[in-house]
Write a protein that holds these residues in place. Structure first.
Motif, PDB file in Angstrom:
ATOM      1  N   ILE A   1       7.158  13.099   0.564  1.00 58.79           N
ATOM      2  CA  ILE A   1       6.564  12.070  -0.279  1.00 58.79           C
ATOM      3  C   ILE A   1       6.617  10.720   0.435  1.00 58.79           C
ATOM      4  CG2 ILE A   1       7.080  13.255  -2.450  1.00 58.79           C
ATOM      5  CD1 ILE A   1       9.526  11.480  -2.754  1.00 58.79           C
ATOM      6  N   PHE A   2       5.801   9.774  -0.036  1.00 60.38           N
ATOM      7  CA  PHE A   2       5.757   8.438   0.560  1.00 60.38           C
ATOM      8  C   PHE A   2       5.450   7.408  -0.511  1.00 60.38           C
ATOM      9  CE2 PHE A   2       1.306   9.398   0.243  1.00 60.38           C
ATOM     10  CZ  PHE A   2       0.681   8.167   0.074  1.00 60.38           C
ATOM     11  N   ALA A   3       5.736   6.155  -0.187  1.00 56.00           N
ATOM     12  CA  ALA A   3       5.330   5.011  -1.004  1.00 56.00           C
ATOM     13  C   ALA A   3       4.842   3.923  -0.060  1.00 56.00           C
ATOM     14  CB  ALA A   3       6.486   4.498  -1.853  1.00 56.00           C
ATOM     15  N   LYS A   4       3.761   3.262  -0.424  1.00 59.04           N
ATOM     16  CA  LYS A   4       3.215   2.177   0.386  1.00 59.04           C
ATOM     17  C   LYS A   4       3.298   0.887  -0.419  1.00 59.04           C
ATOM     18  CE  LYS A   4      -0.738   0.950   3.280  1.00 59.04           C
ATOM     19  NZ  LYS A   4      -2.088   1.368   3.736  1.00 59.04           N
ATOM     20  N   VAL A   5       4.118  -0.056   0.065  1.00 57.95           N
ATOM     21  CA  VAL A   5       4.391  -1.287  -0.667  1.00 57.95           C
ATOM     22  C   VAL A   5       3.760  -2.461   0.070  1.00 57.95           C
ATOM     23  CG1 VAL A   5       6.192  -2.741  -1.666  1.00 57.95           C
ATOM     24  CG2 VAL A   5       6.595  -0.279  -1.377  1.00 57.95           C
ATOM     25  N   PRO A   6       2.643  -3.017  -0.443  1.00 56.93           N
ATOM     26  CA  PRO A   6       2.006  -4.148   0.246  1.00 56.93           C
ATOM     27  C   PRO A   6       2.864  -5.406   0.179  1.00 56.93           C
ATOM     28  CG  PRO A   6       0.953  -3.737  -1.873  1.00 56.93           C
ATOM     29  CD  PRO A   6       1.929  -2.616  -1.654  1.00 56.93           C
ATOM     30  N   ILE A   7       2.977  -6.079   1.314  1.00 58.20           N
ATOM     31  CA  ILE A   7       3.701  -7.344   1.392  1.00 58.20           C
ATOM     32  C   ILE A   7       2.712  -8.513   1.385  1.00 58.20           C
ATOM     33  CG2 ILE A   7       5.379  -8.695   2.681  1.00 58.20           C
ATOM     34  CD1 ILE A   7       6.454  -6.061   1.489  1.00 58.20           C
ATOM     35  N   ILE A   8       1.731  -8.437   2.273  1.00 56.21           N
ATOM     36  CA  ILE A   8       0.596  -9.351   2.280  1.00 56.21           C
ATOM     37  C   ILE A   8      -0.658  -8.502   2.475  1.00 56.21           C
ATOM     38  CG2 ILE A   8       1.821 -11.425   3.047  1.00 56.21           C
ATOM     39  CD1 ILE A   8       1.126 -10.772   5.883  1.00 56.21           C
ATOM     40  N   SER A   9      -1.828  -9.139   2.509  1.00 57.65           N
ATOM     41  CA  SER A   9      -3.080  -8.386   2.490  1.00 57.65           C
ATOM     42  C   SER A   9      -3.227  -7.428   3.666  1.00 57.65           C
ATOM     43  CB  SER A   9      -4.269  -9.348   2.465  1.00 57.65           C
ATOM     44  OG  SER A   9      -4.269 -10.169   3.637  1.00 57.65           O
ATOM     45  N   PHE A  10      -2.630  -7.755   4.828  1.00 60.09           N
ATOM     46  CA  PHE A  10      -2.824  -6.917   6.001  1.00 60.09           C
ATOM     47  C   PHE A  10      -1.553  -6.214   6.465  1.00 60.09           C
ATOM     48  CE2 PHE A  10      -1.834 -11.183   7.474  1.00 60.09           C
ATOM     49  CZ  PHE A  10      -0.843 -10.953   8.412  1.00 60.09           C
ATOM     50  N   PHE A  11      -0.483  -6.294   5.654  1.00 62.42           N
ATOM     51  CA  PHE A  11       0.777  -5.685   6.073  1.00 62.42           C
ATOM     52  C   PHE A  11       1.486  -5.050   4.888  1.00 62.42           C
ATOM     53  CE2 PHE A  11       5.398  -5.895   6.860  1.00 62.42           C
ATOM     54  CZ  PHE A  11       5.463  -5.117   8.009  1.00 62.42           C
ATOM     55  N   ALA A  12       2.036  -3.838   5.125  1.00 65.31           N
ATOM     56  CA  ALA A  12       2.754  -3.118   4.076  1.00 65.31           C
ATOM     57  C   ALA A  12       3.970  -2.419   4.684  1.00 65.31           C
ATOM     58  CB  ALA A  12       1.849  -2.104   3.391  1.00 65.31           C
ATOM     59  N   ILE A  13       4.947  -2.131   3.830  1.00 64.79           N
ATOM     60  CA  ILE A  13       6.104  -1.326   4.198  1.00 64.79           C
ATOM     61  C   ILE A  13       5.922   0.067   3.589  1.00 64.79           C
ATOM     62  CG2 ILE A  13       8.594  -1.023   3.994  1.00 64.79           C
ATOM     63  CD1 ILE A  13       7.858  -3.290   5.811  1.00 64.79           C
ATOM     64  N   GLN A  14       6.118   1.095   4.404  1.00 59.95           N
ATOM     65  CA  GLN A  14       5.904   2.461   3.933  1.00 59.95           C
ATOM     66  C   GLN A  14       7.137   3.330   4.177  1.00 59.95           C
ATOM     67  OE1 GLN A  14       1.955   4.161   4.290  1.00 59.95           O
ATOM     68  NE2 GLN A  14       2.817   6.078   5.073  1.00 59.95           N
ATOM     69  N   PRO A  15       8.028   3.440   3.194  1.00 57.32           N
ATOM     70  CA  PRO A  15       9.143   4.387   3.315  1.00 57.32           C
ATOM     71  C   PRO A  15       8.679   5.791   2.958  1.00 57.32           C
ATOM     72  CG  PRO A  15       9.317   3.170   1.264  1.00 57.32           C
ATOM     73  CD  PRO A  15       8.111   2.623   1.975  1.00 57.32           C
ATOM     74  N   GLU A  16       9.282   6.779   3.595  1.00 60.59           N
ATOM     75  CA  GLU A  16       8.930   8.168   3.365  1.00 60.59           C
ATOM     76  C   GLU A  16      10.194   9.022   3.371  1.00 60.59           C
ATOM     77  OE1 GLU A  16       4.686   7.871   5.821  1.00 60.59           O
ATOM     78  OE2 GLU A  16       6.205   9.332   6.401  1.00 60.59           O
ATOM     79  N   ILE A  17      10.094  10.199   2.814  1.00 54.86           N
ATOM     80  CA  ILE A  17      11.153  11.202   2.941  1.00 54.86           C
ATOM     81  C   ILE A  17      10.473  12.569   2.972  1.00 54.86           C
ATOM     82  CG2 ILE A  17      11.543  11.177   0.424  1.00 54.86           C
ATOM     83  CD1 ILE A  17      14.462  11.989   1.035  1.00 54.86           C
ATOM     84  N   TYR A  18      10.801  13.355   3.981  1.00 58.24           N
ATOM     85  CA  TYR A  18      10.140  14.650   4.119  1.00 58.24           C
ATOM     86  C   TYR A  18      11.007  15.633   4.898  1.00 58.24           C
ATOM     87  CZ  TYR A  18       8.733  12.183   8.406  1.00 58.24           C
ATOM     88  OH  TYR A  18       8.729  11.437   9.562  1.00 58.24           O
TER      89      TYR A  18
END
Length: 219
Positions: free
Chosen positions: A65-82
């Protein structure tokens, strides 16, 4: 006439600006929206050493699974676990027999990636990961049948933590996205062992994995 023409020009310009702003907002909405979902992919792995044999990679998979967390319009943090498989396959040919030895390691892996959006549907992904060795097995297939075997490994004989870095590219299409990544471990898979006063590491290699993934957003 000139006055009415100027008013009409301002009116049309305003409509165009409003349309352009709305279009831009629609184009960037996907990149600026929080997402969560699941992913699955295929792995091509090897154990990297100075004399690595890249002609016999091990084919595996990953799923999680993953989550994509936008910080600003062109950058995001994406934590995952698999859950992911890694390892290597080595061939041999000597006076006694010829065949192949296959090492398969199963990890629970957690990367935290920075996602940089360079275009509406294209991004670059980079960041560290930590993996926890869950299980594994080693098998040997030989032309001399007494050498054939398959057994589960003892995780106590291997480093239970795999730390490394991931780099790759991604392509986003609303709820569906694709990524091509390469991950490289910084610590060796095998532990430092002592045999009659001589120290050695086996397997003396670091995890090296190329993966092709597809992800599905559920929100």
């Amino acid at each position: 006439m000139k006055k009415h023409h100027l008013i009409n020009t301002f009116f049309v310009t305003g409509l165009l600006c409003g349309f352009s702003s709305n279009t831009f907002a629609q184009e960037t909405s996907d990149e600026s929206t929080f997402k969560v979902g699941f992913k699955v992919g295929a792995n091509v792995s090897n154990l990297y050493t100075k004399d690595v044999n890249s002609e016999n990679p091990l084919i595996g998979f990953n799923a999680g699974i993953f989550a994509k967390v936008p910080i600003i319009s062109f950058f995001a943090i994406q934590p995952e676990i698999y859950y992911t498989t890694k390892g290597a396959k080595n061939t041999y040919n000597n006076v006694f027999a010829n065949g192949s030895v296959k090492y398969t390691f199963n990890y629970l892996e957690i990367p935290v990636l920075g996602v940089i959006n360079f275009a509406k549907n294209f991004n670059i992904q980079v960041g560290p990961y930590v993996g926890f060795l869950v299980s594994g097995k080693v098998s040997n297939e030989s032309s001399f049948s007494p050498f054939d075997f398959e057994r589960n490994i003892s995780t106590d004989n291997y480093n239970k933590i795999d730390v490394g870095f991931i780099g790759g590219v991604g392509f986003d299409f609303n709820v569906l996205s694709f990524s091509l990544r390469y991950s490289y471990g910084v610590n060796k898979v095998g532990k430092n062992k002592n045999y009659n006063g001589a120290y050695y590491i086996f397997p003396d290699g670091k995890n090296s994995v190329l993966s092709l993934n597809v992800a599905f957003s559920v929100n």
